[in-house]
Design a protein around this motif. Structure first.
Motif, PDB file in Angstrom:
ATOM      1  N   ARG A 186       0.826  -1.208   0.000  1.00 30.15           N
ATOM      2  CA  ARG A 186       0.000   0.000   0.000  1.00 30.15           C
ATOM      3  C   ARG A 186       0.860   1.258   0.000  1.00 30.15           C
ATOM      4  NH1 ARG A 186      -1.732   4.225   2.585  1.00 30.15           N
ATOM      5  NH2 ARG A 186      -3.942   4.793   2.707  1.00 30.15           N
ATOM      6  N   SER A 187       1.964   1.237   0.754  1.00 25.45           N
ATOM      7  CA  SER A 187       2.856   2.374   0.995  1.00 25.45           C
ATOM      8  C   SER A 187       2.226   3.295   2.045  1.00 25.45           C
ATOM      9  CB  SER A 187       3.170   3.162  -0.275  1.00 25.45           C
ATOM     10  OG  SER A 187       2.125   4.071  -0.601  1.00 25.45           O
ATOM     11  N   ALA A 237       1.518   6.409   1.597  1.00 24.04           N
ATOM     12  CA  ALA A 237       0.869   7.547   0.943  1.00 24.04           C
ATOM     13  C   ALA A 237      -0.588   7.681   1.381  1.00 24.04           C
ATOM     14  CB  ALA A 237       0.940   7.394  -0.573  1.00 24.04           C
ATOM     15  N   ARG A 238      -1.121   8.883   1.255  1.00 20.33           N
ATOM     16  CA  ARG A 238      -2.548   9.079   1.486  1.00 20.33           C
ATOM     17  C   ARG A 238      -3.349   8.314   0.437  1.00 20.33           C
ATOM     18  NH1 ARG A 238      -3.904  13.254   5.159  1.00 20.33           N
ATOM     19  NH2 ARG A 238      -2.221  13.275   6.692  1.00 20.33           N
ATOM     20  N   GLN A 259      -5.586   8.833  -1.750  1.00 18.04           N
ATOM     21  CA  GLN A 259      -5.763   9.312  -3.125  1.00 18.04           C
ATOM     22  C   GLN A 259      -4.545   9.044  -3.998  1.00 18.04           C
ATOM     23  OE1 GLN A 259      -5.780  11.168  -0.355  1.00 18.04           O
ATOM     24  NE2 GLN A 259      -4.924  13.236  -0.664  1.00 18.04           N
ATOM     25  N   HIS A 260      -3.426   8.707  -3.369  1.00 19.69           N
ATOM     26  CA  HIS A 260      -2.204   8.444  -4.132  1.00 19.69           C
ATOM     27  C   HIS A 260      -1.870   6.956  -4.197  1.00 19.69           C
ATOM     28  CE1 HIS A 260      -1.626  12.725  -4.170  1.00 19.69           C
ATOM     29  NE2 HIS A 260      -1.558  12.776  -2.850  1.00 19.69           N
ATOM     30  N   VAL A 261      -2.799   6.103  -3.764  1.00 19.59           N
ATOM     31  CA  VAL A 261      -2.608   4.655  -3.801  1.00 19.59           C
ATOM     32  C   VAL A 261      -3.463   4.079  -4.922  1.00 19.59           C
ATOM     33  CG1 VAL A 261      -2.787   2.493  -2.498  1.00 19.59           C
ATOM     34  CG2 VAL A 261      -2.171   4.626  -1.319  1.00 19.59           C
ATOM     35  N   SER A 262      -2.878   3.262  -5.805  1.00 17.01           N
ATOM     36  CA  SER A 262      -3.597   2.744  -6.957  1.00 17.01           C
ATOM     37  C   SER A 262      -4.603   1.671  -6.552  1.00 17.01           C
ATOM     38  CB  SER A 262      -2.621   2.160  -7.979  1.00 17.01           C
ATOM     39  OG  SER A 262      -2.065   0.945  -7.500  1.00 17.01           O
ATOM     40  N   GLN A 288      -2.878  -1.612  -5.957  1.00 16.94           N
ATOM     41  CA  GLN A 288      -2.231  -1.636  -4.646  1.00 16.94           C
ATOM     42  C   GLN A 288      -3.248  -1.950  -3.549  1.00 16.94           C
ATOM     43  OE1 GLN A 288      -0.215   2.323  -5.292  1.00 16.94           O
ATOM     44  NE2 GLN A 288       1.338   1.416  -3.948  1.00 16.94           N
TER      45      GLN A 288
END
Length: 326
Positions: A106-107, A109-110, A112-115, A118
């Protein structure tokens, strides 16, 4: 361990490696080395013996978290689960490893920035972990590492505030001051995970006031203020941690927890001191930060410092400023 490169003044222009802060708990606490060695070598019996020798719930929960961060350890853990299908620890460790893999996908990131891909792979890992943990919690309702891990699956699967609090309450009924579980629920209660600042600060203060003197739980107050500061901008951001009411609350929490005479230095203490050191430093209260930096020495927890750009450099800068006040 990170390092900075400088020129060697002894001649030849050769690079000189200057050690940076020690962030890996396995390096900060040599007594943890046998656990890492056993997990890397797939020696499940040695892992079990190590965990069995720990003397607190907090140590067991942190050991479980650390094992989950060892690359490829899932192969050993799958074998351990097959060999001991009714034991709670192998299943919990395997679940924690699935959670770690999932969050890496996932990472940080917030949303909205996760595909979408992912998210799908992330949720798949968390559902596998949740299946294992549901079984463990049903069979062993007082097993703290499993309930602690379920706070991460609750957040990642977006099960909501009430479900996360229910899980924490089930754990705290048996272990009321489990530090790692408290830090995880605090994250859930922040606005970025659909919580509120009233809920986050209220929980932090609740943990700090209810904990026995010398507990690490007082650091929840510092962590909540850091999270709040991160969401502010401009004048509000600059003023927040400088506010004297915030400083005074941090002082009170520090005195009753990691600065209390009964505090016993331990693995979680690095994270607790790191939180206070960062909160005081960002507020310009360098003298207040000094005892926390002194306790840390060259050790530091990446969380919450990793929120800052070039956090290792900023850690070194703030540490120098603080220790100059002693």
């Amino acid at each position: 361990m990170s390092s900075a490169i400088t020129n060697d003044d002894s001649g030849g222009g050769r690079p000189l490696t200057v050690p940076g802060p020690v962030t890996d708990p396995f390096d900060a606490f040599p007594e943890l080395a046998p656990l890492r060695t056993a997990a890397r070598e797939g020696d499940w019996a040695a892992v079990l013996d190590f965990v069995a020798g720990l003397d607190s719930v907090d140590e067991v929960c942190l050991a479980s978290h650390l094992v989950a961060g060892i690359p490829d350890v899932e192969n050993c853990l799958q074998q351990a689960v097959a060999a001991r299908p009714s034991a709670p620890l192998p299943r919990t460790l395997l679940a924690e490893r699935q959670i770690r893999i999932g969050w890496d996908i996932r990472s940080g990131a917030r949303a909205q920035h996760v595909s979408r891909d992912q998210f799908e792979r992330f949720h798949d890992r968390l559902r596998k972990a949740e299946h294992l943990l549901i079984e463990v919690c049903a069979e062993h309702p007082a097993f703290a590492p499993a309930w602690t891990a379920r706070l991460l699956t609750a957040r990642g699967l977006e099960l909501g505030q009430s479900e996360a609090r229910r899980r924490y309450d089930r754990l705290s009924a048996h272990h009321p001051h489990a530090y790692r579980a408290q830090t995880l629920l605090l994250q859930q209660l922040c606005p970025k995970w659909s919580g509120s600042w009233d809920a986050a600060h209220g929980f932090a203060r609740e943990c700090a006031s209810a904990a026995p003197d010398g507990s690490d739980s007082g650091a929840l107050v510092a962590l909540a203020h850091i999270e709040h500061w991160l969401e502010l901008e401009g004048v509000e951001e600059a003023a927040y941690l400088r506010d004297l009411s915030v400083r005074n609350e941090l002082r009170t929490a520090a005195r009753s927890s990691v600065l209390h005479p009964s505090h016993r230095p331990g693995w979680d203490g690095i994270g607790a001191h790191s939180a206070f050191a960062m909160a005081f430093s960002l507020g310009g209260h360098h003298k207040d930060a000094a005892p926390h930096f002194a306790a840390l020495g060259d050790r530091v927890s990446e969380s919450p410092w990793q929120y800052l750009a070039d956090w290792r450099g900023q850690f070194a800068h703030y540490r120098t400023s603080a220790l100059e006040t002693l």
